[in-house]
Design a protein around this motif. Structure first.
Motif, short mmCIF file in Angstrom:
data_model
loop_
_atom_site.label_atom_id
_atom_site.label_comp_id
_atom_site.label_asym_id
_atom_site.label_seq_id
_atom_site.Cartn_x
_atom_site.Cartn_y
_atom_site.Cartn_z
N PRO A 104 0.80 -1.22 0.00
CA PRO A 104 0.00 0.00 0.00
C PRO A 104 0.84 1.28 0.00
O PRO A 104 0.47 2.26 -0.63
N ARG A 105 1.97 1.27 0.68
CA ARG A 105 2.83 2.46 0.73
C ARG A 105 3.42 2.75 -0.65
O ARG A 105 3.55 3.90 -1.06
N THR A 106 3.78 1.69 -1.39
CA THR A 106 4.31 1.87 -2.75
C THR A 106 3.24 2.43 -3.67
O THR A 106 3.50 3.33 -4.47
N VAL A 107 2.02 1.89 -3.56
CA VAL A 107 0.91 2.37 -4.39
C VAL A 107 0.59 3.83 -4.05
O VAL A 107 0.27 4.63 -4.93
N PHE B 288 -7.44 4.48 0.70
CA PHE B 288 -7.19 3.08 1.03
C PHE B 288 -6.19 3.04 2.16
O PHE B 288 -5.38 3.95 2.34
N LYS B 289 -6.25 2.00 2.94
CA LYS B 289 -5.44 1.92 4.15
C LYS B 289 -3.98 1.67 3.82
O LYS B 289 -3.65 0.81 3.02
N THR B 290 -3.14 2.47 4.43
CA THR B 290 -1.70 2.24 4.33
C THR B 290 -1.16 2.05 5.74
O THR B 290 -1.42 2.86 6.63
N PRO B 291 -0.45 0.95 5.98
CA PRO B 291 0.07 0.71 7.33
C PRO B 291 1.10 1.76 7.71
O PRO B 291 1.78 2.32 6.84
N PRO B 292 1.20 2.06 8.98
CA PRO B 292 2.22 3.04 9.41
C PRO B 292 3.61 2.51 9.11
O PRO B 292 3.83 1.29 9.05
N PRO B 293 4.57 3.40 8.87
CA PRO B 293 5.93 2.94 8.59
C PRO B 293 6.47 2.15 9.77
O PRO B 293 6.17 2.44 10.93
N PRO B 294 7.25 1.10 9.50
CA PRO B 294 7.79 0.29 10.59
C PRO B 294 8.71 1.11 11.49
O PRO B 294 9.41 2.01 11.03
N VAL B 295 8.66 0.80 12.76
CA VAL B 295 9.52 1.51 13.71
C VAL B 295 10.95 1.06 13.49
O VAL B 295 11.27 -0.13 13.58
N ARG B 296 11.80 1.99 13.15
CA ARG B 296 13.20 1.65 12.87
C ARG B 296 13.94 1.37 14.19
O ARG B 296 13.86 2.15 15.14
N ILE C 291 9.41 19.41 13.60
CA ILE C 291 8.16 18.65 13.72
C ILE C 291 8.40 17.16 13.49
O ILE C 291 7.94 16.31 14.25
N LEU C 292 9.14 16.83 12.42
CA LEU C 292 9.41 15.42 12.11
C LEU C 292 10.22 14.76 13.22
O LEU C 292 9.96 13.61 13.60
N ILE C 293 11.17 15.48 13.76
CA ILE C 293 11.99 14.93 14.84
C ILE C 293 11.12 14.61 16.05
O ILE C 293 11.27 13.57 16.70
N GLY C 294 10.18 15.51 16.35
CA GLY C 294 9.28 15.27 17.48
C GLY C 294 8.42 14.03 17.28
O GLY C 294 8.17 13.27 18.22
N LYS C 295 7.97 13.81 16.03
CA LYS C 295 7.13 12.65 15.74
C LYS C 295 7.91 11.35 15.84
O LYS C 295 7.43 10.34 16.36
N VAL C 296 9.15 11.36 15.31
CA VAL C 296 9.92 10.13 15.23
C VAL C 296 10.67 9.82 16.52
O VAL C 296 10.77 8.67 16.93
N TYR C 297 11.19 10.86 17.18
CA TYR C 297 12.08 10.64 18.32
C TYR C 297 11.52 11.14 19.65
O TYR C 297 12.22 11.09 20.65
N GLY C 298 10.29 11.63 19.66
CA GLY C 298 9.74 12.17 20.90
C GLY C 298 9.74 11.17 22.04
O GLY C 298 9.94 11.52 23.20
#
Length: 407
Positions: free
Chosen positions: A160-163, A192-200, A383-390
């Motif tokens: 779904p993420r590729t589409v 359409f549903k796209t799963p959240p990106p995997p937690v790295r 903002i992105l840093i807060g979302k990913v590393y908060g």
């Protein structure tokens, strides 16, 4: 004489046989007549094919009248496409690739768009831009998710993420058509549903140290694991201590480093001098903007160490081992990394993991997100840093609080 088989537009009538202003039939299809911009500053009457909310041709007068009201609303909001020759998706897609704004993008981005356009061309055919509707998009999405033939290629089912990326690229293409006046508005993109990106999984300091040790290690036959081990070790430390991207780091020259004022210019042009004026554009950074990274103790120590053993015949921080008489930077260290990470038992580590390592430790050190974003080259103010590393900051605070002992 030859008979003219072309069907005429016939005024539509209601159930009492009264003519409906602006509504016409041509065969089984309904058309709306409105005054619209013809592209030269003049306005002229134009007929638009009427469709229902699902994008299908109206099948009765009631649907057609509702669609005509929608058409008039678009006209009032100036959302109708400019008149004149209708342009096909094939034609506009080719024009889009030749736009200056498209060519200004990174080569990899342009190539990805070109491949997505080929898939859309295969699915849509030579359809007019104005005829692309939501059902067309939904059919493409379903076909990509299930896998199928696009042009001469049989593609496996896509995630779904590729589409989603294909849909985003099409939206960008259609938006430029709107701006150029060939399309009134972008059709609604199906959801359409796209799963959240995997937690790295973050690289730990212990794993990082294993990687550095592996750079200078010997294999079972007593030979170096990598011929470029020392240079790779410097490169890995530079990425981890500066947060630079792989391609940015490869393009760093010694003239980009200001040891006196303890700052590094990433994404700068090859001829840039750190002692000169601070630049703001150009170079090799992802967004074509240069940035300053202030020295931390580890970055300062690394650069001073590297300067003490700098290659005298090269201006680059990481000169190519095969440069010969031509001074040029190393093109890649990926093969060397593959050998070293295999020896270290870390097969999934990539260069970008070191950028994450830098960012995560900046967060846990309590540095504000805006400063970290400036070092990383993010334009969102953190903002992105807060979302990913908060979550790291919260976890770090809890660990610090557990150490507090009164009395």
């Amino acid at each position: 004489m030859k008979r003219n088989h072309r069907r005429d537009f016939i005024p539509a009538v209601d159930y009492r046989n009264r003519r409906i202003p602006g509504l016409y039939r041509r065969g089984e299809r309904f058309y709306g007549l409105v005054w619209a911009n013809c592209g030269s500053g003049r306005r002229e009457s134009r007929r638009f094919r009427l469709t229902n909310p699902e994008g299908e041709p109206c099948s009765n007068v009631v649907e057609a009248k509702a669609a005509l009201d929608v058409l008039r609303g678009k006209k009032a909001e100036d959302l109708l496409a400019i008149g004149g020759k209708r342009i096909s998706f094939f034609e506009w897609a080719d024009r889009y690739l030749e736009l200056a704004s498209t060519k200004a993008k990174r080569p990899g981005t342009v190539e990805n768009e070109r491949q997505a356009i080929d898939r859309w061309k295969s699915h849509l055919g030579d359809i007019a831009l104005s005829n692309i509707s939501t059902p067309h998009l939904a059919a493409f999405i379903e076909k990509r998710l299930q896998g199928g033939r696009f042009g001469r290629k049989d593609l496996a089912p896509a995630s779904p993420r590729t589409v989603k990326l294909d849909c985003v690229m099409l939206s960008g293409i259609l938006k430029t058509a709107v701006q150029a006046g060939y399309l009134g508005e972008v059709p609604r993109m199906p959801k359409f549903k796209t799963p959240p990106p995997p937690v790295r999984t973050l690289l730990t300091p212990e794993q990082f140290e294993r990687l550095l040790v592996g750079c200078l290690a010997l294999d079972s036959e007593g030979q170096p694991v990598s011929k470029n081990g020392e240079q790779l070790r410097d490169f890995l430390r530079f990425l981890a201590y500066s947060g630079a991207r792989e391609k940015e780091a490869l393009g760093v020259a010694w003239s980009h480093i200001d040891l006196q004022n303890e700052r590094l210019f990433l994404g700068a042009h090859e001829e840039f001098q750190a002692s000169g004026v601070v630049i703001g554009s150009g170079g090799l950074s992802k967004n074509h903007r240069s940035r300053i990274v202030d020295f931390n103790p580890q970055l300062k120590a690394l650069l001073e160490e590297m300067k003490s053993r700098r290659a005298p015949d090269s201006k680059w921080l990481f000169p190519s081992p095969q440069r010969g008489d031509t001074d040029r930077p190393a093109k890649t260290f990926r093969e060397s990394l593959r050998l070293v990470r295999k020896h270290a038992g870390l097969p999934n580590v990539g260069f970008h993991d070191l950028r994450h390592l830098f960012c995560s430790h900046c967060v846990m050190a309590g540095i504000d997100f805006m400063t970290i974003a400036a070092w990383l080259g993010h334009k969102d103010g953190g903002i992105l840093i807060g979302k990913v590393y908060g979550h790291l900051l919260d976890e770090h605070r809890r660990k610090m609080a557990a150490k507090v002992v009164i009395g």
